[in-house]
Design a protein around this motif. Structure first.
Motif, PDB file in Angstrom:
ATOM      1  N   SER A 149      -1.261  16.230 -22.178  1.00 50.82           N
ATOM      2  CA  SER A 149      -1.240  16.291 -23.630  1.00 50.82           C
ATOM      3  C   SER A 149       0.175  16.119 -24.165  1.00 50.82           C
ATOM      4  N   HIS A 150       0.288  15.505 -25.345  1.00 50.35           N
ATOM      5  CA  HIS A 150       1.579  15.366 -26.024  1.00 50.35           C
ATOM      6  C   HIS A 150       2.209  16.716 -26.286  1.00 50.35           C
ATOM      7  N   GLY A 151       1.397  17.715 -26.469  1.00 54.24           N
ATOM      8  CA  GLY A 151       1.887  19.051 -26.805  1.00 54.24           C
ATOM      9  C   GLY A 151       1.283  19.512 -28.119  1.00 54.24           C
ATOM     10  N   PRO A 152       1.363  20.793 -28.418  1.00 56.24           N
ATOM     11  CA  PRO A 152       0.724  21.315 -29.626  1.00 56.24           C
ATOM     12  C   PRO A 152       1.390  20.818 -30.901  1.00 56.24           C
ATOM     13  N   CYS A 153       0.564  20.662 -31.926  1.00 57.50           N
ATOM     14  CA  CYS A 153       1.027  20.284 -33.263  1.00 57.50           C
ATOM     15  C   CYS A 153       0.373  21.213 -34.275  1.00 57.50           C
ATOM     16  N   LEU A 154       0.972  21.279 -35.456  1.00 55.79           N
ATOM     17  CA  LEU A 154       0.398  22.026 -36.568  1.00 55.79           C
ATOM     18  C   LEU A 154      -0.097  21.035 -37.608  1.00 55.79           C
ATOM     19  N   LEU A 155      -1.375  21.105 -37.936  1.00 53.91           N
ATOM     20  CA  LEU A 155      -1.962  20.236 -38.949  1.00 53.91           C
ATOM     21  C   LEU A 155      -2.152  21.033 -40.230  1.00 53.91           C
ATOM     22  N   THR A 156      -1.592  20.527 -41.316  1.00 55.46           N
ATOM     23  CA  THR A 156      -1.697  21.166 -42.630  1.00 55.46           C
ATOM     24  C   THR A 156      -2.491  20.266 -43.562  1.00 55.46           C
ATOM     25  N   PHE A 157      -3.514  20.830 -44.186  1.00 55.19           N
ATOM     26  CA  PHE A 157      -4.395  20.070 -45.074  1.00 55.19           C
ATOM     27  C   PHE A 157      -4.443  20.742 -46.439  1.00 55.19           C
ATOM     28  N   TRP A 158      -4.316  19.950 -47.490  1.00 47.55           N
ATOM     29  CA  TRP A 158      -4.439  20.457 -48.850  1.00 47.55           C
ATOM     30  C   TRP A 158      -4.840  19.309 -49.763  1.00 47.55           C
ATOM     31  N   LYS A 159      -5.181  19.648 -50.998  1.00 45.99           N
ATOM     32  CA  LYS A 159      -5.562  18.641 -51.979  1.00 45.99           C
ATOM     33  C   LYS A 159      -4.586  18.668 -53.129  1.00 45.99           C
ATOM     34  N   ASN A 160      -4.110  17.475 -53.492  1.00 40.72           N
ATOM     35  CA  ASN A 160      -3.189  17.300 -54.609  1.00 40.72           C
ATOM     36  C   ASN A 160      -3.874  16.411 -55.634  1.00 40.72           C
ATOM     37  N   SER A 161      -4.269  17.012 -56.771  1.00 41.74           N
ATOM     38  CA  SER A 161      -5.031  16.280 -57.800  1.00 41.74           C
ATOM     39  C   SER A 161      -6.297  15.681 -57.197  1.00 41.74           C
ATOM     40  N   GLN A 162      -7.002  16.518 -56.413  1.00 38.61           N
ATOM     41  CA  GLN A 162      -8.256  16.141 -55.762  1.00 38.61           C
ATOM     42  C   GLN A 162      -8.104  15.051 -54.718  1.00 38.61           C
TER      43      GLN A 162
ATOM     44  N   PRO B 274     -15.386  11.370 -50.710  1.00 37.65           N
ATOM     45  CA  PRO B 274     -14.865  12.220 -51.797  1.00 37.65           C
ATOM     46  C   PRO B 274     -15.689  13.485 -52.001  1.00 37.65           C
ATOM     47  N   TRP B 275     -15.835  14.301 -50.985  1.00 38.44           N
ATOM     48  CA  TRP B 275     -16.561  15.555 -51.106  1.00 38.44           C
ATOM     49  C   TRP B 275     -15.592  16.691 -51.401  1.00 38.44           C
ATOM     50  N   ALA B 276     -16.142  17.810 -51.834  1.00 36.78           N
ATOM     51  CA  ALA B 276     -15.336  19.022 -52.003  1.00 36.78           C
ATOM     52  C   ALA B 276     -15.373  19.782 -50.681  1.00 36.78           C
ATOM     53  N   PHE B 277     -14.514  19.385 -49.737  1.00 38.30           N
ATOM     54  CA  PHE B 277     -14.578  19.974 -48.397  1.00 38.30           C
ATOM     55  C   PHE B 277     -13.319  20.774 -48.088  1.00 38.30           C
ATOM     56  N   TRP B 278     -13.411  21.581 -47.038  1.00 32.41           N
ATOM     57  CA  TRP B 278     -12.298  22.405 -46.593  1.00 32.41           C
ATOM     58  C   TRP B 278     -12.206  22.346 -45.078  1.00 32.41           C
ATOM     59  N   LEU B 279     -11.041  22.706 -44.573  1.00 36.44           N
ATOM     60  CA  LEU B 279     -10.767  22.605 -43.144  1.00 36.44           C
ATOM     61  C   LEU B 279     -11.475  23.721 -42.375  1.00 36.44           C
ATOM     62  N   VAL B 280     -12.181  23.335 -41.306  1.00 38.51           N
ATOM     63  CA  VAL B 280     -12.839  24.296 -40.422  1.00 38.51           C
ATOM     64  C   VAL B 280     -11.952  24.614 -39.228  1.00 38.51           C
TER      65      VAL B 280
ATOM     66  N   CYS C   2       8.242  21.132 -46.170  1.00 41.25           N
ATOM     67  CA  CYS C   2       7.524  21.107 -47.443  1.00 41.25           C
ATOM     68  C   CYS C   2       6.021  21.186 -47.248  1.00 41.25           C
ATOM     69  N   ALA C   3       5.510  20.801 -46.088  1.00 43.57           N
ATOM     70  CA  ALA C   3       4.066  20.749 -45.892  1.00 43.57           C
ATOM     71  C   ALA C   3       3.426  22.128 -45.935  1.00 43.57           C
ATOM     72  N   LEU C   4       4.192  23.200 -45.740  1.00 45.47           N
ATOM     73  CA  LEU C   4       3.634  24.538 -45.749  1.00 45.47           C
ATOM     74  C   LEU C   4       3.905  25.274 -47.054  1.00 45.47           C
ATOM     75  N   GLN C   5       4.415  24.573 -48.061  1.00 37.95           N
ATOM     76  CA  GLN C   5       4.770  25.237 -49.304  1.00 37.95           C
ATOM     77  C   GLN C   5       3.644  25.242 -50.324  1.00 37.95           C
ATOM     78  N   SER C   6       2.545  24.539 -50.025  1.00 37.83           N
ATOM     79  CA  SER C   6       1.416  24.522 -50.949  1.00 37.83           C
ATOM     80  C   SER C   6       0.605  25.798 -50.777  1.00 37.83           C
ATOM     81  N   CYS C   7       0.337  26.493 -51.894  1.00 40.70           N
ATOM     82  CA  CYS C   7      -0.343  27.783 -51.806  1.00 40.70           C
ATOM     83  C   CYS C   7      -1.792  27.645 -51.360  1.00 40.70           C
ATOM     84  N   ASN C   8      -2.401  26.475 -51.564  1.00 42.16           N
ATOM     85  CA  ASN C   8      -3.797  26.285 -51.182  1.00 42.16           C
ATOM     86  C   ASN C   8      -3.935  25.470 -49.907  1.00 42.16           C
ATOM     87  N   SER C   9      -2.868  25.382 -49.121  1.00 43.43           N
ATOM     88  CA  SER C   9      -2.935  24.591 -47.894  1.00 43.43           C
ATOM     89  C   SER C   9      -3.656  25.368 -46.799  1.00 43.43           C
ATOM     90  N   GLN C  10      -4.284  24.626 -45.903  1.00 41.38           N
ATOM     91  CA  GLN C  10      -4.976  25.197 -44.753  1.00 41.38           C
ATOM     92  C   GLN C  10      -4.324  24.638 -43.499  1.00 41.38           C
TER      93      GLN C  10
END
Length: 437
Positions: A142-155, A179-185, A416-424
């Motif tokens: 494996s390449h090694g662990p990564c952190l994936l951050t997901f959020w919505k900016n203006s939908q 274009p669904w209203a989805f969230w990260l599992v 900056c990727a972790l500065q969004s309050c609604n990020s997952q």
């Protein structure tokens, strides 16, 4: 085909984040150097275009010593004294490089850097569709662990990935999803799972962010918002999605398991009547764990048998909030705050002793990290893990705290990727060979 989609870009839109200060920050406040994954489109990086210009003499050749890929990757470079004349590399040798050997070399390139090589020539531009390359890529470590951050900016869905080995943020376009209203599992084995609503219909989809291919799963027998977890079997080239109780606490729903090979959901035992501490789940050693208040302990679901069991492992005293985190092999961790008063609170990590059925403390967060992570005693935090790495995030922080259980090292991850309050956020393993089909 309905429910299956892919992007024509094949993930080539991945770019690195240019925000200053991103990277892993340690005690000496070092910041990792940014590496752009996209080179100039007109630059010829092929060995054929550099004939006669590269000095490859053993007298000037770099001798590189590296640690295994991981959190503390370092490189030491030394030069030997001149003892041999210059030796130029022959164009014909590179031109006649066997295809299998070339694929094996490229398969060892970190996935995010592969996109820089696509513009070298037509042969390399189609490498991601080459079955021989994917076969070698599936066999390399494996390449090694990564952190994936997901959020919505203006939908509009946004995604950034921080590579711990490369210490660099990369932006991944997520416009290929519906274009669904989805969230990260969560993520497993190179695939990422999302759930959400398409109008009033509950939907679940699985995608590969690198190849930008996705697959919508069929509806469950009891199709409503459920607690989900994704499990990938790389050996079998398949995945499963486990749906437990309703997110609003309805415990009368049977457990359902989706099998990608059968492309259907199967019904299993309903979880016994318990009061759960949290909706967070941890999966390790083919078992799914949840925290329970009554009866006190853990609820364990065996994926091979489809049955639930109760484990009477009592929680530590004065535990305010706890998260279950899966480690490697059979290791299961409990992370939480201890202390009734804000001035006496501390963050601790326990490991489950499966033989004695008890939690054993293995580490404590240093006070200086705890005060920065949670400036107020009432602040909430999130915790998740993978491969004996545990990541902490809080709602009002622009950085995350990473703990390596094996090395016992604490480090900050800024960006900056972790500065969004609604990020997952979740751990993610980038792989081209992870298939959604």
């Amino acid at each position: 085909m309905d429910g299956i989609g892919e992007s024509s870009q094949s993930g080539s839109g991945i770019v690195d984040s240019k925000s200053s200060g991103s990277g892993v920050v340690r005690e000496d406040n070092r910041v990792a150097e940014q590496v752009s994954p996209l080179g100039g489109g007109g630059r010829n990086t092929s060995p054929l275009g550099r004939a006669g210009s590269r000095n490859t003499s053993p007298s000037r050749q770099k001798v590189i010593k590296t640690k295994p890929r991981g959190l503390d990757e370092e490189t030491v470079t030394t030069f030997s004294k001149a003892s041999h004349p210059d030796v130029q590399m022959e164009d014909g040798i590179w031109a006649m490089l066997p295809e299998d050997l070339l694929n094996e070399i490229l398969a060892r390139v970190p996935p995010f850097l592969i996109f820089r090589l696509l513009s070298v020539c037509k042969r390399w531009n189609s490498i991601l569709q080459d079955t021989s390359f994917l076969k070698f890529h599936a066999q390399v470590p494996s390449h090694g662990p990564c952190l994936l951050t997901f959020w919505k900016n203006s939908q509009t869905p946004q995604c950034s990935v921080f590579s711990l080995p490369l210490k660099t943020w990369y932006k991944i376009p997520f416009t290929f999803l519906p274009p669904w209203a989805f969230w990260l599992v969560g993520s497993s084995g190179g695939l990422v799972c999302f759930s959400g609503l398409d109008g009033l219909t509950f939907k679940t989809l699985v995608c590969n962010p690198l190849t930008q291919k996705w697959r919508a799963l069929p509806s469950m027998h009891h199709n409503q918002q459920r607690q989900l977890i994704l499990v990938v079997d790389r050996t079998d080239r398949s995945f499963k999605v486990v749906a437990t109780s309703d997110i609003y606490g309805d415990k009368s729903l049977p457990t359902e398991v989706y099998d990608s090979k059968l492309n259907r959901w199967s019904l299993h035992q309903t979880m016994p009547a318990v009061n759960l501490c949290s909706s967070k789940m941890a999966y390790c050693d083919s078992k799914l764990y949840l925290e329970a208040l009554s009866p006190l302990g853990l609820m364990m679901y065996r994926l091979d048998t489809g049955y639930w069991e109760h484990i009477p492992a009592r929680f530590p005293r004065s535990l305010l909030d706890g998260y279950l985190v899966a480690g490697t092999q059979k290791r299961l961790f409990l992370v939480g705050r201890i202390g009734l008063y804000s001035t006496l609170q501390s963050m601790r990590i326990w490991e489950l002793d499966h033989a004695k059925i008890m939690w054993v403390e293995i580490s404590r967060m240093p006070p200086k990290y705890f005060r920065v992570l949670l400036r107020l005693s009432a602040e909430r935090f999130e915790c998740f893990g993978q491969d004996n790495l545990i990541c902490f995030t809080s709602w009002n922080q622009g950085k995350s705290l990473l703990y390596d259980v094996d090395k016992k090292v604490w480090s900050w991850i800024a960006g900056c990727a972790l500065q969004s309050c609604n990020s997952q956020v979740c751990f993610y393993e980038p792989r081209f060979d992870a298939s959604v089909f």
